[in-house]
Design an enzyme around this catalytic site. Structure first.
Site, PDB file in Angstrom:
ATOM      1  N   HIS A  49      46.341  49.387  40.884  1.00  0.00           N
ATOM      2  CA  HIS A  49      46.635  49.688  42.374  1.00  0.00           C
ATOM      3  C   HIS A  49      48.423  50.461  42.254  1.00  0.00           C
ATOM      4  O   HIS A  49      48.343  51.264  43.073  1.00  0.00           O
ATOM      5  CB  HIS A  49      46.486  48.533  43.440  1.00  0.00           C
ATOM      6  CG  HIS A  49      45.897  47.364  43.344  1.00  0.00           C
ATOM      7  ND1 HIS A  49      43.887  49.096  43.421  1.00  0.00           N
ATOM      8  CD2 HIS A  49      44.665  46.712  43.053  1.00  0.00           C
ATOM      9  CE1 HIS A  49      43.013  48.470  43.920  1.00  0.00           C
ATOM     10  NE2 HIS A  49      43.075  47.011  43.100  1.00  0.00           N
ATOM     11  N   ARG A  74      47.901  44.600  33.642  1.00  0.00           N
ATOM     12  CA  ARG A  74      46.745  44.934  34.542  1.00  0.00           C
ATOM     13  C   ARG A  74      46.495  46.940  34.167  1.00  0.00           C
ATOM     14  O   ARG A  74      46.805  47.169  34.567  1.00  0.00           O
ATOM     15  CB  ARG A  74      46.926  44.788  35.618  1.00  0.00           C
ATOM     16  CG  ARG A  74      44.913  44.991  35.699  1.00  0.00           C
ATOM     17  CD  ARG A  74      44.795  44.062  37.572  1.00  0.00           C
ATOM     18  NE  ARG A  74      45.497  44.345  38.389  1.00  0.00           N
ATOM     19  CZ  ARG A  74      45.315  44.452  40.437  1.00  0.00           C
ATOM     20  NH1 ARG A  74      45.333  43.213  39.710  1.00  0.00           N
ATOM     21  NH2 ARG A  74      45.942  45.014  40.819  1.00  0.00           N
ATOM     22  N   ASP A  88      48.393  49.796  21.398  1.00  0.00           N
ATOM     23  CA  ASP A  88      49.736  51.041  20.697  1.00  0.00           C
ATOM     24  C   ASP A  88      50.884  50.870  21.520  1.00  0.00           C
ATOM     25  O   ASP A  88      52.176  50.744  21.205  1.00  0.00           O
ATOM     26  CB  ASP A  88      48.366  51.758  20.528  1.00  0.00           C
ATOM     27  CG  ASP A  88      47.623  51.297  19.217  1.00  0.00           C
ATOM     28  OD1 ASP A  88      46.765  52.345  19.125  1.00  0.00           O
ATOM     29  OD2 ASP A  88      47.919  50.128  19.123  1.00  0.00           O
ATOM     30  N   GLU A 153      36.538  37.913  40.199  1.00  0.00           N
ATOM     31  CA  GLU A 153      36.773  38.256  41.264  1.00  0.00           C
ATOM     32  C   GLU A 153      35.869  38.895  42.236  1.00  0.00           C
ATOM     33  O   GLU A 153      35.599  40.014  42.830  1.00  0.00           O
ATOM     34  CB  GLU A 153      38.026  39.568  41.475  1.00  0.00           C
ATOM     35  CG  GLU A 153      38.326  40.587  40.754  1.00  0.00           C
ATOM     36  CD  GLU A 153      39.381  41.104  40.666  1.00  0.00           C
ATOM     37  OE1 GLU A 153      39.787  41.087  41.326  1.00  0.00           O
ATOM     38  OE2 GLU A 153      38.944  42.061  39.043  1.00  0.00           O
ATOM     39  N   ASP A 179      39.837  40.817  45.919  1.00  0.00           N
ATOM     40  CA  ASP A 179      38.750  41.573  46.265  1.00  0.00           C
ATOM     41  C   ASP A 179      36.966  40.269  45.770  1.00  0.00           C
ATOM     42  O   ASP A 179      36.259  40.826  46.843  1.00  0.00           O
ATOM     43  CB  ASP A 179      38.033  42.005  44.673  1.00  0.00           C
ATOM     44  CG  ASP A 179      39.074  43.115  44.549  1.00  0.00           C
ATOM     45  OD1 ASP A 179      40.327  43.862  43.551  1.00  0.00           O
ATOM     46  OD2 ASP A 179      38.589  44.255  45.461  1.00  0.00           O
TER      47      ASP A 179
HETATM   48  O1  LIG Z   1      41.561  40.716  44.129  1.00  0.00           O
HETATM   49  C1  LIG Z   1      42.867  39.947  43.893  1.00  0.00           C
HETATM   50  O2  LIG Z   1      43.512  39.498  45.067  1.00  0.00           O
HETATM   51  C2  LIG Z   1      43.647  40.800  43.675  1.00  0.00           C
HETATM   52  O3  LIG Z   1      43.106  41.147  42.052  1.00  0.00           O
HETATM   53  C3  LIG Z   1      45.440  41.118  42.875  1.00  0.00           C
HETATM   54  C4  LIG Z   1      45.363  42.821  43.527  1.00  0.00           C
HETATM   55  O4  LIG Z   1      44.438  43.185  43.104  1.00  0.00           O
HETATM   56  C5  LIG Z   1      46.761  42.618  43.994  1.00  0.00           C
HETATM   57  O5  LIG Z   1      46.770  44.028  44.330  1.00  0.00           O
HETATM   58  C6  LIG Z   1      47.512  42.378  45.426  1.00  0.00           C
HETATM   59  O6  LIG Z   1      47.060  42.468  46.375  1.00  0.00           O
END
Ligand SMILES: O=C(O)C(=O)C[C@H](O)[C@@H](O)CO
Length: 272
Positions: A49, A74, A88, A153, A179
């Site tokens: 993100h 991530r 790498d 998630e 998520d």
């Molecule tokens: O789904 C989630 O909760 C995460 O994976 C964390 C969020 O992606 C993170 O950006 C916080 O909102």
């Protein structure tokens, strides 16, 4: 000379208590270094993100080296070619979002490791990972020091949690409540009972399988549940949230002070 030891992977194995983390999405080496010096056990450099690409991730990895916070990276997706590039440039611990099946988990585990255990392409001598070829035994020793954190998630991931957790080469699981709750139909509202129960069940299953469970949540109820349930690594906030809210609070304070006494110079936030 072998590949550097992965202190985060070691700490997860040694059960040294909760490892505290911070999500870092500003995609900037300076702010990453500030966060790495704040005292967290790990920081998450977010390329899912945050507006991060490989060169920018590499710059943040270099910027945080003098601090003990371990940089977890991530990636936006679990693509073997992107995993190869991230390793790498020197990332040792990778978090992959939306892992839903054992087949996916197996491919990810292979993508992080050199043959014969995996499919990671040879070539780290070109990158930070081997200190640009100065770590002579890097390729022979790197597999033991990489750490794969799979994110569960979604409903499909929950359905397959036992098989994902049991996959060799999956070192830890991080639950994504935002998520997960969205996929469950609650649109990111993670503290509805059904989501909370699912999170608690997931932590229990992950622990029962002997692997460390982690979570990213800023919600007090979810934090309390996660601590009770025994998560091993947790993040409760992001650099973006901290900056946006601290800046707004200072602006509010200055407006308030101005209104109360235009001649008074409000205390600044420690700036000198
Ligand atoms: O789904 C989630 O909760 C995460 O994976 C964390 C969020 O992606 C993170 O950006 C916080 O909102």
């Amino acid at each position: 000379m072998p590949a550097p030891v992965n202190p985060f992977k070691q700490a997860l194995r040694e059960d040294t208590g909760l490892l505290t983390g911070l999500w870092v999405a500003l995609a900037n080496p300076h702010s990453a270094e500030i966060c790495a010096g704040a005292g967290f056990d790990w920081i998450l450099i977010d390329a899912e993100h945050g507006p991060n690409d490989i060169p920018l991730i590499a710059a943040q990895l270099a910027a945080v080296t003098r601090h003990p916070s371990h940089p977890v990276v991530r990636l936006p997706m679990g693509e073997p070619w992107l995993i190869k590039q991230a390793l790498d440039i020197g990332a040792q611990t990778l978090m992959i979002p939306m892992v839903e099946t054992a087949e996916q988990a197996k491919l990810l585990a292979k993508a992080l490791r050199y043959p014969p255990d995996g499919i990671r392409g040879m070539g780290a001598s070109l990158g930070r990972a081997s200190n640009f070829g100065r770590i002579a035994d890097y390729a022979e020793t790197a597999n033991a020091e990489v750490c794969l954190i799979a994110q569960i998630e979604s409903r499909l991931g929950v359905e397959n949690v036992d098989a994902i957790v049991a996959t060799e080469g999956v070192d830890a699981i991080l639950i994504g409540p935002a998520d997960l709750s969205a996929d469950m139909g609650y649109g990111g509202k993670a503290t509805v009972p059904e989501v909370m129960e699912t999170v608690e069940m997931l932590i229990g299953k992950i622990k029962a399988a002997g692997k460390p469970a982690g979570i990213m949540t800023g919600d007090p109820e979810m934090i309390a549940l996660a601590r009770r349930a025994g998560v091993r690594f947790m993040a409760n906030g992001t650099d973006t949230w901290l900056l946006a809210n601290a800046a707004a609070a200072m602006a509010e304070k200055m407006r308030g002070a101005e209104a109360a006494d235009p001649s008074a110079a409000p205390k600044t936030g420690g700036y000198s």
